[in-house]
Design a protein around this motif. Structure first.
Motif, PDB file in Angstrom:
ATOM      1  N   SER A 110      -8.625  10.474 -10.130  1.00 38.07           N
ATOM      2  CA  SER A 110      -7.694   9.606  -9.523  1.00 38.07           C
ATOM      3  C   SER A 110      -8.396   8.931  -8.395  1.00 38.07           C
ATOM      4  CB  SER A 110      -6.765  10.753  -8.517  1.00 38.07           C
ATOM      5  OG  SER A 110      -7.425  11.597  -7.697  1.00 38.07           O
ATOM      6  N   THR A 111      -7.602   7.931  -7.817  1.00 37.60           N
ATOM      7  CA  THR A 111      -7.995   6.776  -6.888  1.00 37.60           C
ATOM      8  C   THR A 111      -6.649   6.643  -5.731  1.00 37.60           C
ATOM      9  OG1 THR A 111      -8.957   4.906  -6.420  1.00 37.60           O
ATOM     10  CG2 THR A 111      -7.117   4.972  -8.046  1.00 37.60           C
ATOM     11  N   GLN A 112      -7.056   6.584  -4.637  1.00 39.12           N
ATOM     12  CA  GLN A 112      -6.303   6.337  -3.719  1.00 39.12           C
ATOM     13  C   GLN A 112      -6.048   4.913  -3.138  1.00 39.12           C
ATOM     14  OE1 GLN A 112      -6.498   9.140  -0.310  1.00 39.12           O
ATOM     15  NE2 GLN A 112      -4.439   9.146   0.258  1.00 39.12           N
ATOM     16  N   LEU A 113      -5.015   4.215  -3.202  1.00 40.39           N
ATOM     17  CA  LEU A 113      -5.003   2.952  -2.394  1.00 40.39           C
ATOM     18  C   LEU A 113      -4.310   2.891  -1.058  1.00 40.39           C
ATOM     19  CD1 LEU A 113      -4.406   0.784  -5.618  1.00 40.39           C
ATOM     20  CD2 LEU A 113      -6.667   1.261  -4.503  1.00 40.39           C
ATOM     21  N   GLN A 114      -4.725   2.736  -0.060  1.00 40.18           N
ATOM     22  CA  GLN A 114      -4.038   2.833   1.216  1.00 40.18           C
ATOM     23  C   GLN A 114      -3.657   1.650   1.928  1.00 40.18           C
ATOM     24  OE1 GLN A 114      -2.580   5.442   2.110  1.00 40.18           O
ATOM     25  NE2 GLN A 114      -3.682   7.392   1.764  1.00 40.18           N
ATOM     26  N   GLN A 115      -2.848   1.635   2.723  1.00 36.50           N
ATOM     27  CA  GLN A 115      -2.556   0.382   3.349  1.00 36.50           C
ATOM     28  C   GLN A 115      -2.225  -0.698   2.768  1.00 36.50           C
ATOM     29  OE1 GLN A 115      -2.340   0.790   7.041  1.00 36.50           O
ATOM     30  NE2 GLN A 115      -2.680   3.017   6.359  1.00 36.50           N
ATOM     31  N   LEU A 116      -1.601  -0.858   1.990  1.00 38.81           N
ATOM     32  CA  LEU A 116      -1.074  -1.787   1.077  1.00 38.81           C
ATOM     33  C   LEU A 116       0.197  -2.346   1.780  1.00 38.81           C
ATOM     34  CD1 LEU A 116      -1.191  -0.810  -2.627  1.00 38.81           C
ATOM     35  CD2 LEU A 116      -2.918  -2.069  -1.318  1.00 38.81           C
ATOM     36  N   GLN A 117      -0.049  -3.508   2.465  1.00 39.30           N
ATOM     37  CA  GLN A 117       1.241  -4.059   3.196  1.00 39.30           C
ATOM     38  C   GLN A 117       1.934  -5.052   2.271  1.00 39.30           C
ATOM     39  OE1 GLN A 117       0.402  -6.328   6.675  1.00 39.30           O
ATOM     40  NE2 GLN A 117       2.313  -5.550   7.634  1.00 39.30           N
ATOM     41  N   VAL A 118       3.406  -4.721   2.251  1.00 40.13           N
ATOM     42  CA  VAL A 118       4.118  -5.699   1.634  1.00 40.13           C
ATOM     43  C   VAL A 118       4.317  -7.048   2.242  1.00 40.13           C
ATOM     44  CG1 VAL A 118       6.531  -6.064   0.659  1.00 40.13           C
ATOM     45  CG2 VAL A 118       5.337  -3.684   1.075  1.00 40.13           C
ATOM     46  N   ASP A 119       3.966  -8.086   1.643  1.00 39.28           N
ATOM     47  CA  ASP A 119       4.058  -9.449   2.170  1.00 39.28           C
ATOM     48  C   ASP A 119       5.304 -10.135   2.533  1.00 39.28           C
ATOM     49  OD1 ASP A 119       4.893 -10.640   0.095  1.00 39.28           O
ATOM     50  OD2 ASP A 119       2.898 -11.172  -0.762  1.00 39.28           O
ATOM     51  N   SER A 120       5.295 -11.210   3.364  1.00 45.52           N
ATOM     52  CA  SER A 120       6.592 -11.929   3.695  1.00 45.52           C
ATOM     53  C   SER A 120       7.486 -12.063   2.580  1.00 45.52           C
ATOM     54  CB  SER A 120       6.229 -12.872   4.578  1.00 45.52           C
ATOM     55  OG  SER A 120       5.514 -14.056   3.898  1.00 45.52           O
ATOM     56  N   ALA A 121       6.895 -12.282   1.405  1.00 42.01           N
ATOM     57  CA  ALA A 121       7.889 -12.699   0.262  1.00 42.01           C
ATOM     58  C   ALA A 121       8.274 -11.352  -0.714  1.00 42.01           C
ATOM     59  CB  ALA A 121       6.984 -13.334  -0.863  1.00 42.01           C
ATOM     60  N   GLY A 122       7.703 -10.147  -0.068  1.00 45.89           N
ATOM     61  CA  GLY A 122       8.125  -9.005  -0.611  1.00 45.89           C
ATOM     62  C   GLY A 122       7.162  -8.437  -1.722  1.00 45.89           C
ATOM     63  N   PHE A 123       6.014  -8.937  -1.904  1.00 50.78           N
ATOM     64  CA  PHE A 123       5.042  -8.398  -2.864  1.00 50.78           C
ATOM     65  C   PHE A 123       3.795  -7.753  -2.302  1.00 50.78           C
ATOM     66  CE2 PHE A 123       7.439 -11.883  -4.680  1.00 50.78           C
ATOM     67  CZ  PHE A 123       7.526 -11.672  -6.070  1.00 50.78           C
ATOM     68  N   ILE A 124       3.397  -7.009  -3.315  1.00 44.78           N
ATOM     69  CA  ILE A 124       1.891  -6.417  -3.084  1.00 44.78           C
ATOM     70  C   ILE A 124       1.174  -6.582  -4.465  1.00 44.78           C
ATOM     71  CG2 ILE A 124       2.770  -4.316  -1.793  1.00 44.78           C
ATOM     72  CD1 ILE A 124       2.687  -2.529  -4.239  1.00 44.78           C
ATOM     73  N   PHE A 125      -0.137  -6.415  -4.009  1.00 45.29           N
ATOM     74  CA  PHE A 125      -1.132  -6.553  -5.133  1.00 45.29           C
ATOM     75  C   PHE A 125      -1.890  -5.319  -5.486  1.00 45.29           C
ATOM     76  CE2 PHE A 125      -5.444  -7.354  -7.029  1.00 45.29           C
ATOM     77  CZ  PHE A 125      -5.148  -8.153  -8.135  1.00 45.29           C
ATOM     78  N   VAL A 126      -1.628  -4.658  -6.936  1.00 40.44           N
ATOM     79  CA  VAL A 126      -2.347  -3.601  -7.326  1.00 40.44           C
ATOM     80  C   VAL A 126      -3.237  -3.975  -8.554  1.00 40.44           C
ATOM     81  CG1 VAL A 126      -1.861  -1.547  -8.453  1.00 40.44           C
ATOM     82  CG2 VAL A 126      -0.240  -2.161  -6.942  1.00 40.44           C
ATOM     83  N   PRO A 127      -4.511  -3.435  -8.350  1.00 40.47           N
ATOM     84  CA  PRO A 127      -5.529  -3.887  -9.264  1.00 40.47           C
ATOM     85  C   PRO A 127      -5.373  -3.464 -10.680  1.00 40.47           C
ATOM     86  CG  PRO A 127      -6.625  -3.098  -7.383  1.00 40.47           C
ATOM     87  CD  PRO A 127      -5.236  -2.835  -7.146  1.00 40.47           C
ATOM     88  N   TYR A 128      -5.388  -4.284 -11.538  1.00 35.48           N
ATOM     89  CA  TYR A 128      -4.988  -4.230 -13.064  1.00 35.48           C
ATOM     90  C   TYR A 128      -3.559  -4.159 -13.324  1.00 35.48           C
ATOM     91  CZ  TYR A 128      -9.930  -3.206 -13.598  1.00 35.48           C
ATOM     92  OH  TYR A 128     -11.250  -3.198 -13.255  1.00 35.48           O
ATOM     93  N   ALA A 129      -2.723  -4.034 -12.339  1.00 36.17           N
ATOM     94  CA  ALA A 129      -1.276  -4.383 -12.591  1.00 36.17           C
ATOM     95  C   ALA A 129      -0.657  -5.614 -12.068  1.00 36.17           C
ATOM     96  CB  ALA A 129      -0.539  -2.957 -11.864  1.00 36.17           C
ATOM     97  N   GLY A 130      -1.357  -6.046 -11.266  1.00 35.50           N
ATOM     98  CA  GLY A 130      -1.136  -7.487 -10.826  1.00 35.50           C
ATOM     99  C   GLY A 130      -0.354  -7.439  -9.467  1.00 35.50           C
ATOM    100  N   LEU A 164       4.482   4.500   4.058  1.00 36.31           N
ATOM    101  CA  LEU A 164       3.723   4.954   5.242  1.00 36.31           C
ATOM    102  C   LEU A 164       4.065   4.521   6.650  1.00 36.31           C
ATOM    103  CD1 LEU A 164      -0.080   4.411   3.964  1.00 36.31           C
ATOM    104  CD2 LEU A 164       1.431   6.441   3.854  1.00 36.31           C
ATOM    105  N   ALA A 165       4.794   3.370   6.790  1.00 34.77           N
ATOM    106  CA  ALA A 165       5.116   2.733   7.815  1.00 34.77           C
ATOM    107  C   ALA A 165       6.389   1.513   7.554  1.00 34.77           C
ATOM    108  CB  ALA A 165       4.190   1.988   8.789  1.00 34.77           C
ATOM    109  N   GLY A 166       7.265   1.553   8.466  1.00 32.99           N
ATOM    110  CA  GLY A 166       8.479   0.867   8.131  1.00 32.99           C
ATOM    111  C   GLY A 166       8.913  -0.576   9.015  1.00 32.99           C
TER     112      GLY A 166
END
Length: 376
Positions: A110-130, A164-166
């Motif tokens: 498994s791998t853990q991806l922490q502190q992914l912040q949703v940008d102002s347009a509402g998107f996140i980036f996930v490796p290999y998922a885009g 994690l945070a709102g």
């Protein structure tokens, strides 16, 4: 001696004439007389509508502006506690069913991806998922989207998404509260009353506290007491709302022959003319004319049309007269409600000016006699 006597008589006449002029226009007083106020009537070429208050007029003028939230405020649904929004911070855990996965390190499943912040347009980036739109989805819905994206590249991926945070779903609370600040909309704080409690409650007397909510270009306000007494006023909060708690500034001004002359706060209660007079010490028993109690007001066109019995298209200046000596005068005054910006003015009784005139003349004649004696 004759010339001196003549001088004395002429002096007395001159002084008497001067005192009469002084008594007519130079004596101190608390304001204009009843007749002087009424001389400014529209019928006399003035700009004021003079209206004698009776039961019908009291009912027509009983319009009282109230606070409250519009239908758009009341119809807004509560923010979903799990709905992801721009600015939120997410945590991802991804399991892969292979020894050498896309994201996992050698020997790890498994791998853990922490502190992914949703940008102002509402998107996140996930490796290999885009680049994936996260805003508007629940964590479970986003989990399914990421799983589907990775499924074509690694067999049977398992994904968990944690909010994690709102920070994206927040409101600002300002003014007379226990703790001003920016607060997240969470499950326990999705309504106005619960958010005020989160901010430490209101720091002023509840009966004078007004709560204003600004949402985009729209603003609504409500008495704090009405917020708790009427569930419809406990509106659901939306991200970006600004909440302001302040002390009510509505007041009326009391002038003339009263126990006190001051500005009086109205609070959130309906105060009638009798109560307003009592709040400043009542009518002055030595000065007041109970037939000349005026309430001066700028009346909106809708109310002025009812009061004047004719259609008007603009705000009207109205001087209401309350005659407390009429058989039902006290009842009429009790039914006549005061509003923000009113001026309650009580004229002096005609006897007061007459008494001042006599006092001025008596004192002046005594001075004239002393002057004559000195000349002699």
């Amino acid at each position: 001696m004759a010339s001196a006597s003549a001088f004395g008589r002429c002096g007395r006449v001159a002084l008497l004439g001067a005192m009469l002029v002084l008594a007519a226009c130079g004596l101190p007083r608390s304001g204009p007389t009843k007749r002087e106020v009424m001389s400014g009537a529209v019928e006399n070429g003035g700009s004021t509508n003079i209206v004698m208050v009776n039961d019908a007029i009291a009912r027509a003028a009983s319009y009282a502006p109230t606070y409250g939230f519009s239908r758009s405020f009341q119809a807004a649904g509560q923010v979903g506690a799990d709905e992801i929004r721009p600015g939120d911070t997410l945590g991802l855990m991804i399991w892969e069913n292979v020894d050498d996965g896309l994201l996992t390190s050698m020997g790890a499943s498994s791998t853990q991806l922490q502190q992914l912040q949703v940008d102002s347009a509402g998107f996140i980036f996930v490796p290999y998922a885009g680049r994936i739109r996260a805003a508007g989805n629940s964590p479970d819905a986003l989990r399914q989207i990421i799983t589907n994206r990775l499924a074509s590249q690694t067999p049977d991926p398992q994904v968990t998404v944690t909010r994690l945070a709102g920070d994206g779903a927040t409101v600002s609370v300002m003014g007379k509260v226990g703790g001003q600040g920016v607060y997240p909309i969470e499950r326990p704080t999705r309504t106005l009353s619960s958010m005020l409690a989160k901010a430490g409650g209101v720091a002023i007397a509840p009966e004078v506290a007004v709560v204003t909510v600004k949402r985009g270009g729209e603003t609504g306000k409500v008495w704090l007491t009405d917020l708790y007494s009427n569930p419809r006023n406990d509106i659901a909060l939306r991200p970006g709302d600004v909440i302001l708690v302040e002390e009510d500034s509505r007041n009326f001004t009391a002038l003339g022959a009263l126990g006190g002359q001051t500005m009086v706060p109205l609070g959130n209660e309906q105060i009638n003319a009798l109560e307003g007079i009592a709040m400043v010490g009542g009518l002055s028993s030595n000065l007041a004319d109970p037939t000349g109690v005026f309430v001066l007001r700028e009346e909106p066109a809708s109310v002025a049309s009812k009061v004047l019995g004719r259609s008007v298209q603009s705000t009207q200046r109205v001087a209401y007269i309350l005659d407390l000596t009429q058989p039902n005068g006290l009842f009429v005054a009790r039914d006549f409600l005061l509003r923000d910006g009113d001026t309650v003015y009580v004229t002096e009784a005609p006897f007061v000016q007459w008494h001042k005139t006599i006092s001025a003349l008596t004192g002046s004649l005594s001075q004239a006699a002393s002057l004559e004696n000195a000349v002699k």
